[in-house]
Scaffold this active site. Structure first.
Site, PDB file in Angstrom:
ATOM      1  N   TYR A  41       0.799  -1.231   0.000  1.00 28.37           N
ATOM      2  CA  TYR A  41       0.000   0.000   0.000  1.00 28.37           C
ATOM      3  C   TYR A  41       0.832   1.282   0.000  1.00 28.37           C
ATOM      4  O   TYR A  41       0.282   2.375  -0.018  1.00 28.37           O
ATOM      5  CB  TYR A  41      -0.952   0.003   1.213  1.00 28.37           C
ATOM      6  CG  TYR A  41      -1.890  -1.187   1.210  1.00 28.37           C
ATOM      7  CD1 TYR A  41      -2.797  -1.370   0.180  1.00 28.37           C
ATOM      8  CD2 TYR A  41      -1.852  -2.137   2.230  1.00 28.37           C
ATOM      9  CE1 TYR A  41      -3.654  -2.464   0.154  1.00 28.37           C
ATOM     10  CE2 TYR A  41      -2.703  -3.237   2.216  1.00 28.37           C
ATOM     11  CZ  TYR A  41      -3.601  -3.386   1.178  1.00 28.37           C
ATOM     12  OH  TYR A  41      -4.433  -4.470   1.162  1.00 28.37           O
ATOM     13  N   GLU A  75     -15.548   3.039  -7.660  1.00 29.22           N
ATOM     14  CA  GLU A  75     -14.814   2.101  -6.793  1.00 29.22           C
ATOM     15  C   GLU A  75     -13.322   2.360  -6.988  1.00 29.22           C
ATOM     16  O   GLU A  75     -12.833   2.427  -8.128  1.00 29.22           O
ATOM     17  CB  GLU A  75     -15.155   0.656  -7.174  1.00 29.22           C
ATOM     18  CG  GLU A  75     -14.374  -0.356  -6.348  1.00 29.22           C
ATOM     19  CD  GLU A  75     -14.584  -1.793  -6.815  1.00 29.22           C
ATOM     20  OE1 GLU A  75     -15.469  -2.054  -7.641  1.00 29.22           O
ATOM     21  OE2 GLU A  75     -13.826  -2.647  -6.335  1.00 29.22           O
ATOM     22  N   LEU A  86      -6.067   1.186  -3.886  1.00 25.86           N
ATOM     23  CA  LEU A  86      -4.624   1.423  -3.971  1.00 25.86           C
ATOM     24  C   LEU A  86      -3.957   0.298  -4.760  1.00 25.86           C
ATOM     25  O   LEU A  86      -3.181   0.543  -5.684  1.00 25.86           O
ATOM     26  CB  LEU A  86      -4.038   1.476  -2.558  1.00 25.86           C
ATOM     27  CG  LEU A  86      -4.509   2.643  -1.690  1.00 25.86           C
ATOM     28  CD1 LEU A  86      -4.412   2.268  -0.223  1.00 25.86           C
ATOM     29  CD2 LEU A  86      -3.708   3.883  -1.990  1.00 25.86           C
TER      30      LEU A  86
END
Ligand code: CA2
Length: 151
Positions: free
Chosen positions: A26, A101, A104
Site C-alpha cells: 500500500y 470504486e 490502492l
C-alpha cells in the site's frame, strides 16, 4: 460553479492504518496525506471534498445514504467490504449518485477472494492499482462525471 456539490471520498476498514504497515502493498503514504492530495486536486477542478474513514460497515452505508442529496459523486474505497458487502452494493444502487470504486492495489492481481467485487457490480466504474494516484484519478473522474450531469 459556485454551488457545486462536494465529492465524497469514503474509506473502509483498516485504511486508517495506511503508512504504518504493509508498505510493499500500500506504500508509505498515510490516509491524511491522501486526503490532502485529494482536496488539492479537487480544488484545481473547482470542487471540494468530504473525506471520511470508518471500520464499521453500517457507518459506510449511512454515509452513502447521506451522500444521496449532498454529493456530486462518490469515490469509494470500501477496503475488504468491497468483496463481501451486499449492504454497500444495495446502498449504492439505492442512492443514484455515481460511485467510483477505488483501490490502492489491484485486487484482480491478488488473492482469489479479492477478485469478486460486490461494490463494483453496483458502481459506475473502477480505478485500481495505482497507489495513492488511484484516488487522484478517481477524484478527477468524479469531477468530470459531475460536470457532465451539472451537479
Ligand atoms: O487496495 C485497496 O485499496 C484495498 O481496498 C485495500 C483493502 C483490501 O482488503 C482490498 O482488497 C483492496 C485493505 C485495506 C487495509 O489497509 C491496510 C493498510 C496498512 C496496513 C494494513 C492494512
Amino acid at each position: 460553479m459556485p454551488d457545486a456539490k462536494p465529492i465524497y471520498v469514503l474509506n473502509g476498514p483498516n485504511l486508517n492504518l495506511l503508512g504504518t504497515r504493509e508498505p510493499h502493498i500500500y506504500g508509505h503514504i498515510t490516509l491524511a496525506e491522501i486526503e490532502q492530495a485529494c482536496a488539492a486536486r479537487a480544488a484545481q477542478l473547482g470542487r471540494t471534498i468530504v473525506f471520511r474513514q470508518s471500520n464499521i460497515e453500517g457507518e459506510l452505508v449511512n454515509w452513502l445514504q447521506e451522500a444521496k442529496d449532498k454529493a456530486a459523486a462518490i469515490v469509494l474505497n470500501a477496503g475488504a467490504y468491497t468483496h463481501t458487502s451486499v449492504a454497500l452494493h444495495d446502498a449504492i444502487k439505492a442512492i443514484g449518485v455515481p460511485v467510483i470504486e477505488t483501490h490502492l492495489s489491484n485486487p484482480a492481481a491478488r488473492e482469489e477472494f479479492r477478485h469478486v467485487s460486490l461494490v463494483g457490480q453496483a458502481a459506475k466504474g473502477v480505478i485500481a492499482g495505482f497507489g495513492a494516484t488511484s484516488y487522484l484519478l478517481a477524484v478527477e473522474a468524479a469531477a468530470l462525471i459531475a460536470q457532465e450531469s451539472q451537479t
